[in-house]
Design an enzyme around this catalytic site. Structure first.
Site, PDB file in Angstrom:
ATOM      1  N   ASP A 199       0.873  -1.173   0.000  1.00  0.00           N
ATOM      2  CA  ASP A 199       0.000   0.000   0.000  1.00  0.00           C
ATOM      3  C   ASP A 199       0.909   1.222   0.000  1.00  0.00           C
ATOM      4  O   ASP A 199       1.760   1.360   0.889  1.00  0.00           O
ATOM      5  CB  ASP A 199      -0.881   0.027   1.257  1.00  0.00           C
ATOM      6  CG  ASP A 199      -2.028  -0.973   1.168  1.00  0.00           C
ATOM      7  OD1 ASP A 199      -2.461  -1.295   0.046  1.00  0.00           O
ATOM      8  OD2 ASP A 199      -2.490  -1.442   2.218  1.00  0.00           O
TER       9      ASP A 199
ATOM     10  N   ASP B  16     -13.507  -3.699  -2.028  1.00  0.00           N
ATOM     11  CA  ASP B  16     -13.450  -3.548  -0.572  1.00  0.00           C
ATOM     12  C   ASP B  16     -14.864  -3.722  -0.042  1.00  0.00           C
ATOM     13  O   ASP B  16     -15.766  -2.971  -0.402  1.00  0.00           O
ATOM     14  CB  ASP B  16     -12.919  -2.157  -0.191  1.00  0.00           C
ATOM     15  CG  ASP B  16     -11.500  -1.933  -0.687  1.00  0.00           C
ATOM     16  OD1 ASP B  16     -10.704  -2.889  -0.624  1.00  0.00           O
ATOM     17  OD2 ASP B  16     -11.188  -0.823  -1.147  1.00  0.00           O
TER      18      ASP B  16
END
Length: 254
Positions: free
Chosen positions: A11, A130
């Site tokens: 990330d 997500d």
């Protein structure tokens, strides 16, 4: 028997690798280029690079950084974050990525999946999703966008099926509830999506031990497991995880 893949996720925020829990309280943990090089040496099957603030800031991918990472790894490399047009997909692939992950932008413009798959092939287009538990949704899970900040009206199962119909060749399924907790993957969600789509599903969010990966790959029916904290913390290497999985009779590439 098809080998199960172990994928490391970086990330990235402002050019640095970062890690949080349930998408919050992110801390800087290093240089993505050096980390990519190290995981490649450890034998990771694929690498995923997410620019976690690109969509929220309304900008495209950082091509120079993508190119630097791509120059260090000779395995499939997937890039996500801020990819909102065919031009963004093209420039990301030209910078060295084999696949692009469309998440928020796919929700806002589903046609991007179809057009991307038509031009670059289904294998290049990954749906990043997500999802979090929500009893109001038919499947029990709701889709979120912009790094988990904004809830949508989309049901997780319906959206997964629709994205595959549109042309997505793979799904990275991230559980917001499990993300960064190291308590194990969200097996109910993973199994539900895996059993209902015809493309590979990558379990993401919650991996803390090799047993967690084994559960995701067997009980959750996932084709691959994505890890971050487990290896970023230095507690495990990719190689040590694969050796443990092999002992559990899970086919992996050593």
């Amino acid at each position: 028997m098809l080998k199960k893949r172990i994928i490391v996720c970086l990330d990235v925020k402002d050019g640095r690798t970062t890690k949080g829990v349930k998408f919050q309280n992110n801390i800087d943990i290093g240089d993505p280029v050096e980390m990519a090089k190290e995981y490649y040496k450890q034998g990771v099957d694929e690498l995923v690079f997410y620019d976690i603030i690109a969509s929220a800031r309304g900008r495209g991918p950082i091509l120079e950084l993508i190119s630097q990472v791509a120059s260090q790894v000779f395995i499939p490399f997937c890039v996500g974050g801020g990819i909102g047009s065919i031009e963004d997909i093209r420039s990301t692939i030209l910078a060295g990525a084999e696949k692009v992950s469309l998440n928020s932008q796919a929700v806002k413009n589903p046609g991007l999946i179809t057009e991307g798959a038509r031009i670059f092939g289904n294998q290049c287009i990954v749906l990043g999703m997500d999802a979090a538990k929500d009893e109001q949704m038919p499947s029990g899970y709701r889709v979120y966008i912009n790094g988990g900040r904004i809830k949508t009206d989309l049901d997780a199962l319906e959206w997964a099926k629709k994205a595959v119909e549109l042309g997505a060749g793979e799904i990275v399924l991230n559980s917001i509830d499990a993300d960064g907790t190291k308590n194990g993957y969200e097996l109910t969600l993973t199994k539900m999506i895996s059993e209902n789509v015809s493309v590979p599903v990558i379990a993401s969010g919650g991996g803390g031990t090799p047993e967690h990966l084994a559960d995701a790959l067997t009980k959750g029916k996932a084709d691959a497991a994505l890890i971050a904290t487990m290896v970023h913390s230095g507690k495990y290497t990719v190689e040590s995880i694969k050796k443990e999985l092999q002992k559990m009779d899970i086919p992996v590439r050593l």
